[in-house]
Scaffold this motif. Structure first.
Motif, PDB file in Angstrom:
ATOM      1  N   HIS A  17       0.817  -1.213   0.000  1.00 13.76           N
ATOM      2  CA  HIS A  17       0.000   0.000   0.000  1.00 13.76           C
ATOM      3  C   HIS A  17       0.854   1.268   0.000  1.00 13.76           C
ATOM      4  CE1 HIS A  17      -2.691   3.101   1.670  1.00 13.76           C
ATOM      5  NE2 HIS A  17      -3.671   2.399   1.086  1.00 13.76           N
ATOM      6  N   ASP A  18       2.053   1.192   0.558  1.00  7.35           N
ATOM      7  CA  ASP A  18       2.896   2.381   0.743  1.00  7.35           C
ATOM      8  C   ASP A  18       3.951   2.578  -0.342  1.00  7.35           C
ATOM      9  OD1 ASP A  18       1.445   2.746   3.066  1.00  7.35           O
ATOM     10  OD2 ASP A  18       2.941   1.780   4.335  1.00  7.35           O
ATOM     11  N   ARG A  19       3.971   1.723  -1.369  1.00 14.86           N
ATOM     12  CA  ARG A  19       4.993   1.861  -2.409  1.00 14.86           C
ATOM     13  C   ARG A  19       4.789   3.150  -3.213  1.00 14.86           C
ATOM     14  NH1 ARG A  19       5.110  -1.577  -6.459  1.00 14.86           N
ATOM     15  NH2 ARG A  19       3.077  -2.504  -6.121  1.00 14.86           N
ATOM     16  N   PRO A  20       5.852   3.942  -3.387  1.00 15.20           N
ATOM     17  CA  PRO A  20       5.747   5.199  -4.140  1.00 15.20           C
ATOM     18  C   PRO A  20       5.956   4.974  -5.640  1.00 15.20           C
ATOM     19  CG  PRO A  20       7.943   5.003  -3.231  1.00 15.20           C
ATOM     20  CD  PRO A  20       7.155   3.799  -2.737  1.00 15.20           C
ATOM     21  N   LEU A  21       5.794   6.037  -6.397  1.00 18.55           N
ATOM     22  CA  LEU A  21       6.055   5.979  -7.830  1.00 18.55           C
ATOM     23  C   LEU A  21       7.545   5.871  -8.102  1.00 18.55           C
ATOM     24  CD1 LEU A  21       3.668   8.709  -9.304  1.00 18.55           C
ATOM     25  CD2 LEU A  21       3.352   6.217  -9.264  1.00 18.55           C
ATOM     26  N   ALA A  22       7.876   5.139  -9.139  1.00 20.74           N
ATOM     27  CA  ALA A  22       9.248   5.075  -9.648  1.00 20.74           C
ATOM     28  C   ALA A  22       9.500   6.335 -10.490  1.00 20.74           C
ATOM     29  CB  ALA A  22       9.415   3.822 -10.513  1.00 20.74           C
ATOM     30  N   SER A  23      10.737   6.549 -10.883  1.00 22.46           N
ATOM     31  CA  SER A  23      11.062   7.709 -11.729  1.00 22.46           C
ATOM     32  C   SER A  23      10.213   7.707 -12.993  1.00 22.46           C
ATOM     33  CB  SER A  23      12.541   7.705 -12.117  1.00 22.46           C
ATOM     34  OG  SER A  23      13.336   7.852 -10.970  1.00 22.46           O
ATOM     35  N   ALA A  51      -3.730   4.228  -1.725  1.00 20.00           N
ATOM     36  CA  ALA A  51      -2.351   3.748  -1.876  1.00 20.00           C
ATOM     37  C   ALA A  51      -1.453   4.906  -2.324  1.00 20.00           C
ATOM     38  CB  ALA A  51      -2.280   2.609  -2.885  1.00 20.00           C
ATOM     39  N   THR A  52      -0.248   4.936  -1.809  1.00 16.58           N
ATOM     40  CA  THR A  52       0.682   6.026  -2.102  1.00 16.58           C
ATOM     41  C   THR A  52       0.858   6.226  -3.598  1.00 16.58           C
ATOM     42  OG1 THR A  52       1.827   5.657  -0.008  1.00 16.58           O
ATOM     43  CG2 THR A  52       3.044   6.845  -1.717  1.00 16.58           C
ATOM     44  N   ARG A  53       1.071   5.160  -4.361  1.00 22.12           N
ATOM     45  CA  ARG A  53       1.330   5.295  -5.796  1.00 22.12           C
ATOM     46  C   ARG A  53       0.125   5.864  -6.545  1.00 22.12           C
ATOM     47  NH1 ARG A  53       1.072   0.087  -4.164  1.00 22.12           N
ATOM     48  NH2 ARG A  53      -0.327  -1.387  -5.214  1.00 22.12           N
ATOM     49  N   ALA A  54      -1.083   5.566  -6.092  1.00 26.76           N
ATOM     50  CA  ALA A  54      -2.288   6.115  -6.733  1.00 26.76           C
ATOM     51  C   ALA A  54      -2.426   7.601  -6.398  1.00 26.76           C
ATOM     52  CB  ALA A  54      -3.521   5.343  -6.296  1.00 26.76           C
ATOM     53  N   GLN A  76     -11.379   1.688  -0.141  1.00 22.66           N
ATOM     54  CA  GLN A  76     -12.057   0.570  -0.804  1.00 22.66           C
ATOM     55  C   GLN A  76     -11.506   0.301  -2.203  1.00 22.66           C
ATOM     56  OE1 GLN A  76     -16.283   1.072  -1.255  1.00 22.66           O
ATOM     57  NE2 GLN A  76     -16.535  -0.893  -2.277  1.00 22.66           N
ATOM     58  N   ILE A  77     -10.909   1.304  -2.844  1.00 22.19           N
ATOM     59  CA  ILE A  77     -10.410   1.119  -4.207  1.00 22.19           C
ATOM     60  C   ILE A  77      -9.150   0.260  -4.231  1.00 22.19           C
ATOM     61  CG2 ILE A  77      -9.480   2.342  -6.220  1.00 22.19           C
ATOM     62  CD1 ILE A  77     -11.462   4.550  -5.586  1.00 22.19           C
ATOM     63  N   TYR A  78      -8.360   0.303  -3.166  1.00 25.37           N
ATOM     64  CA  TYR A  78      -7.160  -0.532  -3.084  1.00 25.37           C
ATOM     65  C   TYR A  78      -7.592  -1.996  -3.029  1.00 25.37           C
ATOM     66  CZ  TYR A  78      -2.802  -2.485  -1.325  1.00 25.37           C
ATOM     67  OH  TYR A  78      -1.660  -3.232  -1.165  1.00 25.37           O
ATOM     68  N   GLU A  79      -7.062  -2.810  -3.943  1.00 30.83           N
ATOM     69  CA  GLU A  79      -7.378  -4.243  -4.058  1.00 30.83           C
ATOM     70  C   GLU A  79      -8.850  -4.513  -4.371  1.00 30.83           C
ATOM     71  OE1 GLU A  79      -5.744  -6.185  -0.556  1.00 30.83           O
ATOM     72  OE2 GLU A  79      -3.776  -6.248  -1.499  1.00 30.83           O
ATOM     73  N   ALA A  80      -9.531  -3.545  -4.986  1.00 29.24           N
ATOM     74  CA  ALA A  80     -10.950  -3.700  -5.305  1.00 29.24           C
ATOM     75  C   ALA A  80     -11.151  -4.537  -6.559  1.00 29.24           C
ATOM     76  CB  ALA A  80     -11.583  -2.327  -5.505  1.00 29.24           C
ATOM     77  N   PRO A 106      -5.777  -5.906 -10.692  1.00 29.45           N
ATOM     78  CA  PRO A 106      -6.576  -6.203 -11.873  1.00 29.45           C
ATOM     79  C   PRO A 106      -7.949  -5.528 -11.898  1.00 29.45           C
ATOM     80  CG  PRO A 106      -6.782  -8.023 -10.349  1.00 29.45           C
ATOM     81  CD  PRO A 106      -5.836  -7.023  -9.707  1.00 29.45           C
ATOM     82  N   GLY A 107      -8.333  -4.828 -10.836  1.00 28.08           N
ATOM     83  CA  GLY A 107      -9.680  -4.264 -10.755  1.00 28.08           C
ATOM     84  C   GLY A 107     -10.035  -3.289 -11.863  1.00 28.08           C
TER      85      GLY A 107
END
Length: 168
Positions: A17-23, A51-54, A76-80, A106-107
């Motif tokens: 959930h906490d993973r940030p965006l890559a370059s 989620a951080t990346r979203a 609710q959107i995370y892993e939806a 895949p949602g």
């Protein structure tokens, strides 16, 4: 509109959930904003995963020129699933004419397949059937109240995968 978050970093000692965006994800998210701006797409409402990346994807899209009405962050959107996301759409305020969801695979890809009538000759479907990669944006048209959204009640109007310029 259904936006899959931009490319995120892997291999960090963080919860998913906490993973940030890559370059690349940061560049691509800016390109998403440019695409939305130049396409004249201005959602009345954005509903984004927590989620951080979203969240970072939408924030960078705004820096790239995207404009929208209010932004709501929903866990609710995370892993939806597609059905979970359909429930989110059905709860949308009727004052919003257009909606952008920023979510995950895949949602998000499954939701397009669930909501839109499949027309294999449609170039947008042809692009989407190859892959729904990170930063992919599906634009659907639906006529009716949000509470009526459901299986094969929408049309896939466009599918784009904006990419940012690579560093030299």
């Amino acid at each position: 509109m259904l936006l899959r978050h931009a490319k995120s970093v892997w291999g960090l000692d963080l919860p998913d959930h906490d993973r940030p965006l890559a370059s690349r994800g940061r560049r691509d998210a800016l390109a998403v904003g440019q695409f939305l701006h130049t396409s004249g797409i201005r959602p009345d409402l954005v509903v984004c995963s927590t989620a951080t990346r979203a969240r970072q994807t939408w924030q960078r899209a705004e820096k790239g020129g995207a404009e929208a009405g209010p932004v709501a962050y929903e866990a609710q959107i995370y892993e939806a699933s597609a059905q979970d996301l359909t429930s989110v759409i059905r709860r949308t305020d009727t004052r919003a004419w257009s909606l952008l969801i920023v979510g995950h695979a895949p949602g998000i890809p499954e939701l397009v397949d669930y909501l839109a009538v499949r027309t294999p000759t449609n170039p947008a479907w042809q692009r989407l059937d190859v892959k729904y990669p990170t930063s992919g944006v599906a634009v659907l048209r639906f006529g009716g109240d949000w509470s009526d959204v459901g299986r094969h009640r929408a049309e896939l109007v466009d599918f784009a995968v904006p990419r940012g310029a690579k560093k030299a």
